[in-house]
Scaffold this active site. Sequence first.
Site, PDB file in Angstrom:
ATOM      1  N   ASP A   1     -27.930  -9.707  42.778  1.00 30.12           N
ATOM      2  CA  ASP A   1     -26.528  -8.895  42.740  1.00 30.12           C
ATOM      3  C   ASP A   1     -26.627  -7.706  41.938  1.00 30.12           C
ATOM      4  O   ASP A   1     -27.454  -7.591  41.017  1.00 30.12           O
ATOM      5  CB  ASP A   1     -25.609  -9.886  42.350  1.00 30.12           C
ATOM      6  CG  ASP A   1     -25.915 -10.679  41.023  1.00 30.12           C
ATOM      7  OD1 ASP A   1     -27.155 -10.984  40.478  1.00 30.12           O
ATOM      8  OD2 ASP A   1     -25.102 -10.800  40.172  1.00 30.12           O
TER       9      ASP A   1
ATOM     10  N   GLU B   1     -25.926 -13.743  39.793  1.00 24.52           N
ATOM     11  CA  GLU B   1     -26.164 -13.644  38.241  1.00 24.52           C
ATOM     12  C   GLU B   1     -25.157 -13.387  37.239  1.00 24.52           C
ATOM     13  O   GLU B   1     -24.778 -13.772  36.078  1.00 24.52           O
ATOM     14  CB  GLU B   1     -27.645 -13.377  37.981  1.00 24.52           C
ATOM     15  CG  GLU B   1     -28.105 -13.904  36.725  1.00 24.52           C
ATOM     16  CD  GLU B   1     -27.733 -12.691  35.283  1.00 24.52           C
ATOM     17  OE1 GLU B   1     -27.535 -13.332  34.497  1.00 24.52           O
ATOM     18  OE2 GLU B   1     -27.479 -11.772  35.660  1.00 24.52           O
TER      19      GLU B   1
END
Length: 393
Positions: A79, A137
């Site tokens: 991400d 995350e």
Amino acid sequence: MESLALLLDRHYEEMVSIRRYLHANPELSFQEVHTPKFIANFHRELGLEVREGVGGRGVVATLRGAKPGKTVALRADFDALPIQEENDLPYKSKVDGVMHACGHDGHTATLLILAKALHQMREAISGNIVFIHQFAEEVLPGGAKPMIEDGCLDGVDVIFGTHLWAPTPLGEIHVRKGAIMAAPDMFEAVIHGTGGHGAEPHHAVDSVVLGAQYVNQLQTIVSRRISPLKHAVITVGQFEAGTAYNVIAEKAVIRGTVRTFEEDVRNRIERELEALLKSVCEGANAAYEFTYTRGYPPVVNHPEETDFLADAAKRVPDVAAVKECEPFMIGEDFSYYLQKVPGTFFITGAKHPDWETAYPHHHPRFNFDERAMLIAAQTMGLATLQYLEKYHK
């Protein structure tokens, strides 16, 4: 090592190309759509078993060696962050307000090419290798926990992971047994005073003054309530109040973060933050609201697996030094994997030797030396092969 290094060198340009593609096309946490599809297609073209939508948006690929044995998991996150990139690069982000400012593009490229190299060595592998590509995350509640609940660690004997770290020199691998990263918690304090005219403070309860007192006094929690032998950080990042220069604000909102390694310290700080807020507000006849949100647990490395990884890293030709590092006060949801299976999370140095300044992670000009990806792949790959060889049934 020679066979692995040769294959990784052969695919290095593809690794860089993948990283730059991902960097130019970032996706925010819990909004990843194209990135997991790209990852799944890459593994599927290798001929690996692929599961998509693991825990939500995660991808898990499994390589089965020619002979039976243990199972090693390797993890990378994918991400990006809500940051406007300021780098002038040919592969800079094409998405306004979104940037890979933490190296997750590099983590993903590293793991994909490592999978490709290991797949080409599968006839010599005893056991299985699970490639965990994790979403989200950066944002609570994170992607690790739902992926674990969806079975990404089923049958796994050990897990390794790394973070490319721009401030650490290229060629260095940093390890630490025990806690290496902190628990990153959040708090919000809302002070409800009584608004009024700036010229008549005696008719109001000034939330800004009370908020300033709170911010000042909370700094004494660590210095006077927590043992100096313990690690703890309290940082206020936001203070919002008022709408005009001559109006006494009725409400002030203060938000910050708490970083700790030990549960008793974490609990003590949570209690002290609210007790201090209550004291400040009750003394001035103001009301308050307090919210404390617990982030990820601390990342606690297992000693035996950390030593194993460090020994493997020393055999990697491009690794100039393997050092024990101080713990980081940042957070990482790799902690959840380590609560389930033995393993270790290590730091791969990614600062270019010619850079005077390495912009920190989460900075709009963040970047890293792409050669660090090759070192990370060599280190994780060798640790994986040595583990499977050592514990071959």
